[in-house]
Motif scaffolding. Sequence first.
Motif, PDB file in Angstrom:
ATOM      1  N   ARG A  95       0.849  -1.194   0.000  1.00  0.00           N
ATOM      2  CA  ARG A  95       0.000   0.000   0.000  1.00  0.00           C
ATOM      3  C   ARG A  95       0.882   1.241   0.000  1.00  0.00           C
ATOM      4  N   VAL A  97       0.525   4.784   0.948  1.00  0.00           N
ATOM      5  CA  VAL A  97      -0.454   5.514   1.750  1.00  0.00           C
ATOM      6  C   VAL A  97      -0.237   7.022   1.696  1.00  0.00           C
ATOM      7  N   TRP A 105      -3.742   6.819  -3.051  1.00  0.00           N
ATOM      8  CA  TRP A 105      -4.942   6.014  -3.282  1.00  0.00           C
ATOM      9  C   TRP A 105      -5.145   4.940  -2.210  1.00  0.00           C
ATOM     10  N   ASP A 106      -4.073   4.543  -1.508  1.00  0.00           N
ATOM     11  CA  ASP A 106      -4.183   3.502  -0.486  1.00  0.00           C
ATOM     12  C   ASP A 106      -4.378   4.065   0.914  1.00  0.00           C
TER      13      ASP A 106
END
Length: 319
Positions: A95, A97, A105-106
């Motif tokens: 991810r 973040v 997007w995470d």
Amino acid sequence: HLIMLVMNPATQVYGWGLYYWIVKLKENASEENKEILSKWFQNKDDICTGYETSGDFDFFNGNHMRVLDNLLSDVIAPWKNNEDVEYVHLCPIRRDVRESNVNMWDAPIDDYRKHIWGKDQVKKLVEVQDKIDEIDFSIIDAINNTKSIGDMFDYDVLSELSGLDSETMKKDLMSVVDDKRIIVPMVYLNFRKLGLTMKMYLIRLFQIIPCARKAEIVDELAEIPELNNIWEFSDSLYDIMITAYNELTDIDAIREILDGYGEIEEIKEADTGKQYRRWVCRLDDENGFWEECVFTDDFLQDRTQVNCVKCCNSAKEGK
């Protein structure tokens, strides 16, 4: 060269794997040899993001690659067996973040594309340097924090410059940024030019910790506004990397928070004041390469050759 307009793509959507990697040099490695390797990383076009560090590890670099073999053979193999290298560990991204204070997007869904800073950090930023002031920062903050990409640009001006239809551009960008969430345009603040450095925390969880709990820990860390980068890894010896500006952050307080997690087995720390590239865009203005965006990968190398395994091209003698 204090700011740069950059674009982060959700690489997994486009068919790329995103692989960061840690390099640790041996204790007796000379600064001269480290500088040689650092320059090689700086000039290796396959590497899209990278940092030179000091502390528990010496480099933290990243590649988005279509084929993992190409990363191993063309980027890592040329120096992996160097007598000064103690180890290199891959840290595949699970991810993405937060990058450069902007949520990717995470990030937790309601925080997507938010420009995150601690309040005290902004005050200190204005105090520790004289290149940008509160008004400058507020403009950057406003641009990065637009609720919709439709508000980030003046599409009439873009239409005049490009000859493209303004409404079509706006609609299409809103589709890929706001709706599909596969691209994040942002204003990057060149921390090195401002005289800032970052503390990097490379975190290893106990192996019995479930992936779901790891994701929860990352979401909890994402609630700390003082963290300007947050990555979660998978299939790696390490699980998480977070960073914070040394000059703007209570570093001891961050470490105290991390020490409060019983799931954490080990934390390696390093400092960085040198970033090579920002998602392909080169940052070394001292070499005259500011904003140069030259990137190669397995589909772009030596296409004059046929019937060969692309990732082996540069590994063959004379190629």
